[in-house]
Write a protein that holds these residues in place. Structure first.
Motif, PDB file in Angstrom:
ATOM      1  N   ASP A 139       0.840  -1.186   0.000  1.00  0.00           N
ATOM      2  CA  ASP A 139       0.000   0.000   0.000  1.00  0.00           C
ATOM      3  C   ASP A 139       0.884   1.249   0.000  1.00  0.00           C
ATOM      4  OD1 ASP A 139      -1.432   2.287   1.641  1.00  0.00           O
ATOM      5  OD2 ASP A 139      -3.017   1.000   0.813  1.00  0.00           O
TER       6      ASP A 139
ATOM      7  N   GLU B 224       1.409   2.914   3.361  1.00  0.00           N
ATOM      8  CA  GLU B 224       2.276   2.181   4.267  1.00  0.00           C
ATOM      9  C   GLU B 224       3.751   2.322   3.869  1.00  0.00           C
ATOM     10  OE1 GLU B 224       3.447   0.290   7.533  1.00  0.00           O
ATOM     11  OE2 GLU B 224       1.432   1.006   7.085  1.00  0.00           O
TER      12      GLU B 224
ATOM     13  N   TYR C 256      -9.792   6.859   4.270  1.00  0.00           N
ATOM     14  CA  TYR C 256      -8.955   6.122   3.312  1.00  0.00           C
ATOM     15  C   TYR C 256      -9.410   4.679   3.115  1.00  0.00           C
ATOM     16  CZ  TYR C 256      -4.624   4.454   1.092  1.00  0.00           C
ATOM     17  OH  TYR C 256      -3.694   3.910   0.229  1.00  0.00           O
ATOM     18  N   GLU C 257      -9.676   3.974   4.201  1.00  0.00           N
ATOM     19  CA  GLU C 257     -10.059   2.569   4.071  1.00  0.00           C
ATOM     20  C   GLU C 257     -11.381   2.423   3.332  1.00  0.00           C
ATOM     21  OE1 GLU C 257      -8.131   0.114   4.677  1.00  0.00           O
ATOM     22  OE2 GLU C 257      -6.560   1.442   5.469  1.00  0.00           O
ATOM     23  N   ASP C 258     -12.316   3.325   3.588  1.00  0.00           N
ATOM     24  CA  ASP C 258     -13.593   3.277   2.882  1.00  0.00           C
ATOM     25  C   ASP C 258     -13.401   3.555   1.386  1.00  0.00           C
ATOM     26  OD1 ASP C 258     -14.899   2.724   5.239  1.00  0.00           O
ATOM     27  OD2 ASP C 258     -15.513   4.801   5.597  1.00  0.00           O
TER      28      ASP C 258
ATOM     29  N   ARG D  61     -10.698   2.877  -0.383  1.00  0.00           N
ATOM     30  CA  ARG D  61     -10.112   1.672  -0.977  1.00  0.00           C
ATOM     31  C   ARG D  61     -11.167   0.572  -1.144  1.00  0.00           C
ATOM     32  NH1 ARG D  61      -5.799   2.941  -3.911  1.00  0.00           N
ATOM     33  NH2 ARG D  61      -4.132   3.911  -2.687  1.00  0.00           N
ATOM     34  N   ALA D  62     -12.087   0.492  -0.209  1.00  0.00           N
ATOM     35  CA  ALA D  62     -13.151  -0.511  -0.319  1.00  0.00           C
ATOM     36  C   ALA D  62     -14.051  -0.208  -1.516  1.00  0.00           C
ATOM     37  CB  ALA D  62     -13.969  -0.544   0.967  1.00  0.00           C
TER      38      ALA D  62
END
Length: 759
Positions: free
Chosen positions: A377, A380, A420-422, A424-425
């Motif tokens: 990622d 990361e 961010y996670e949403d 990417r989902a």
């Protein structure tokens, strides 16, 4: 007045602009003056075999001057850029033109319209020559701009290490190319100059960012002592690095001296797009290597840059790219080589970032490409390599010593704000569904340098008879809001209301000296100088008050909330600024409350931040649409959040424009194909998203205010975030890169080419 700094104060400048009362060069009084029009070459490269101005000269009230008539010679190459003097630019071309826009003659008329008509009657015979507008072709030295020199290379810094030395021990090495395309500066107000001679002294009104430097330049070019030149910069409709002394300004002053009449030149928009210096124009090959754990160990950047037909400031800007090559990351080994070539295009120079945006653009592209090869990622990967807060001050392998920073903190704020996670989902959902509207998420974490040349700035403060104050600054505002920001700084220190403080700038007779405004340095040195001068005025006032009330200066304190001096422990004894100023004015001692000073920073400052862009790409047409842009820009202490927000918004829009819309283009013969806003894709507000700005403040230790620059940060952070977002959207199609501006046909072709390439 207390706690002025940090308050949302409406700009003092705005009422005159909103009412149409701004005073620009072109709308200043101009009685008895003549208008100047430049005759420019329509060809990119040609020999001049003859000039016939007889038909133009036959028109009533029309005069025409060529290089032979004015005898101005060559504008010398700036000595500090290390270029062969043989590459200097003639003020007027006489033997050869080297770009479409080169000046070949000057027409002077009673009206501006007459000048346009007469200019078309100046006939120039050209013998066309092959043109070169691509840096890679220029490097071959097959078409030479300066035949006597035998090369198109203006400057070169060779590599210092071989690849074997640099990448020894790297488990993964990723390569690529970033093209930071040529851009137009495109200020709202094009350039404008008025020159008047009186009793051997020259006064010039300029649309400029650097009045005092322009005074020195004009004095040198015209053989005058600096005190015989006055430069006045009134309101300026944008600069962005483009507004400084140019050959056109010197020619205008020369013609005014020759004719003994005021002369005015106002650039047209189409003239501006072909004649003003342009920005960026770097092609940078990158190679980045490291371990499979994501830790970057080595970086090589190879820059091939254009400086246009005549080397100027643009020749040295890649050195800033090299200085900032490490970005926000701990990279143990860095090697940067630079080659700068001339080409049949306008000169290059500063444009909102001046060499620093290119460093972030290429580094952030390299980081994303490296992450793709590691299947890691990109957020990361950045986190693994950040310089940590406890490491500051930190000296990079590329030679920059950063003052302070919290790069991971900035990234965390951006990721949290974006969800961010949403995101990417949602991206995975669209990819699994085969949705033709691909979602792209792009990151950029950056650090930049402000006041990179380590300059000092002048500041002066004096108290007026009514208890107000005048602040004089050698800095110059062409949209940055100095009249408000510097007044706030002085108000905080003096305890005088902002509305009673006047900020003077831009007139070399009114302000003793100065460096002007560029490189995002105004508040950190100009504002610091105003703060220093204000403090010294307070100290002087304390001594005077102590004498008047028969107290010890050590016991006299200023209550900034009330604007009143008093004796500690005896609040009834003292006087206000107004009372003190009135008394001194009566005694003709008001000059005792005047201070001139200079602030010299110990080192530059290094603003930083993180940007996140979300785009939607129509994979069937290549069209790109911005959905969101999150900007975390840390410029230390914020004097006025309204002004800071405005600087970030403008900067981000400039950055998005490079990523998606803007590019100056030339055909193979050196003809500009983007000479109007019809062909140059200058975006409007309709194409741009709302900016989601997240505040972050990490004061710098480099000045008492804790301020860093803010004017260019948004641009530096935005472009790579948006560029990375487009490429991220196209990753499932096998697309590894798309040159900027990454929109429309260029994106569509990248998809087609990737589909046709065997895996």
């Amino acid at each position: 007045m207390t706690n002025v700094i940090g308050q949302h104060v409406r700009r003092k400048e705005d009422p005159r602009f909103l009412r149409g009362e701004g005073r620009y060069v072109d709308n200043l009084p101009f009685e008895g003056g003549l208008y100047l029009t430049f005759v420019r070459s329509p060809l990119g490269h040609a020999r001049i075999t003859g000039i016939d101005a007889s038909e133009a000269r036959a028109k009533p009230g029309t005069q025409v001057f060529t290089a032979e008539d004015l005898g101005m010679g060559v504008n010398p190459v700036l000595p500090f850029i290390g270029v062969d003097p043989g590459m200097g630019r003639p003020f007027l071309a006489s033997e050869k033109v080297r770009f479409a826009g080169d000046v070949v003659a000057v027409v002077v008329t009673e009206t501006k319209a007459a000048g346009e008509d007469a200019g078309e009657l100046v006939y120039v015979d050209y013998d066309p020559l092959p043109a070169v507008t691509d840096a890679r072709e220029a490097l071959k030295d097959e078409t030479l701009l300066f035949e006597d020199l035998g090369t198109n290379v203006a400057s070169r810094k060779p590599p210092s290490m071989t690849d074997e030395e640099l990448f020894d021990g790297c488990e993964v090495v990723t390569e690529g190319t970033l093209v930071s395309q040529r851009l137009a500066v495109a200020p709202l107000e094009p350039r404008a100059t008025t020159a008047v001679w009186e009793d051997g002294r020259l006064t010039v009104w300029l649309s400029s960012q650097t009045p005092h430097a322009d005074r020195e330049g004009l004095a040198t070019a015209l053989g005058l002592d600096a005190e015989n030149v006055r430069v006045i910069a009134p309101d300026v409709g944008g600069g962005f690095g483009g507004k400084g002394l140019a050959v056109e300004d010197v020619i205008t002053a020369t013609v005014a001296r020759k004719l003994g009449r005021p002369i005015r030149w106002v650039e047209t928009r189409s003239e501006n797009l072909v004649a003003m210096h342009q920005g960026r124009a770097q092609r940078i090959d990158f190679k980045i290597g490291g371990g499979r754990d994501g830790r970057v160990q080595a970086l090589r950047l190879s820059s091939l840059a254009e400086c246009g037909a005549y080397p100027a400031i643009g020749t040295m800007l890649p050195s800033f790219t090299a200085l900032m090559a490490s970005g926000v990351y701990k990279i143990p080994k860095i090697d940067v080589d630079i080659t700068v070539v001339v080409s049949n295009t306008p000169q290059t120079g500063p444009l909102r970032g001046a060499g620093r945006p290119e460093a972030t653009q290429v580094l952030e592209r390299a980081i994303d490409a490296f992450a793709a090869d590691l299947e890691m990622d990109p957020a990361e990967l950045r986190r693994v390599n950040f310089i940590q807060p406890e490491d500051f001050p930190y000296t990079t392998a590329s030679g920059a010593t950063y003052d302070i920073g919290d790069y991971e903190g900035a990234l965390d704020l951006a990721l949290e704000k974006a969800g961010y996670e949403d995101l990417r989902a949602e991206q995975r959902r669209r990819r699994e569904a085969g949705d033709p509207m691909a979602l792209g998420i792009g990151l950029s974490t950056y650090v930049e340098i402000t006041n990179g040349l380590g300059e000092a700035e002048f500041g002066a403060v004096e108290i007026t008879g009514d208890g107000g104050a005048i602040v004089r600054t050698g800095s110059f505002s062409h949209g940055q809001g100095h009249e408000t920001t510097f007044a706030m700084i002085a108000s905080e220190r003096l305890g005088i209301p902002i509305e009673k403080i006047t900020v003077l700038k831009g007139d070399t007779d009114e302000v003793a000296r100065g460096t002007g405004t560029y490189g995002s340095k105004s508040t950190q040195i100009g504002g610091a100088a105003a703060d220093k001068a204000s403090g010294e005025v307070v100290d002087k006032a304390r001594e005077i008050v102590a004498d008047l009330i028969e107290a010890s200066p050590d016991d006299v304190v200023l209550d900034t909330g009330a604007g009143r001096f008093g004796v500690a422990g005896s609040p009834d004894v003292g006087m206000t600024w107004g009372e003190l100023a009135s008394r001194l004015d009566e005694e003709q001692r008001l000059g005792d409350l005047k201070v001139e000073t200079e602030f010299q920073a110990a080192a530059p400052t290094f603003p930083f931040g993180a940007h996140l862009a979300v785009v939607e790409v129509d994979t069937e047409t290549g069209a790109v649409r911005m959905l969101r842009h999150i900007a975390v820009d840390d410029a230390g202490t914020i004097i006025n959040p309204i002004v800071a927000d405005g600087q970030v918004h403008g900067g981000v829009f400039t950055g998005i424009a490079q990523a998606l819309y803007e590019e100056v283009a030339y055909d193979a013969d050196g003809n500009p194909v983007t000479e109007t806003f019809v062909s140059y894709a200058f975006p409007s507000a309709a194409e741009l998203p709302s900016i989601e700005r997240v505040e972050m403040v990490t004061p710098t230790p480099m000045n008492a205010l804790g301020v860093k620059g803010i004017g260019e940060s948004g641009t530096i952070g935005a472009t790579p975030a948006v560029h990375n977002a487009v490429i991220d959207a196209l990753a499932p199609f096998g697309v590894r890169t798309v040159d900027m501006p990454a929109n429309g046909e260029r994106v569509w072709r990248a998809i087609q080419e990737a589909a046709a390439t065997p895996v």
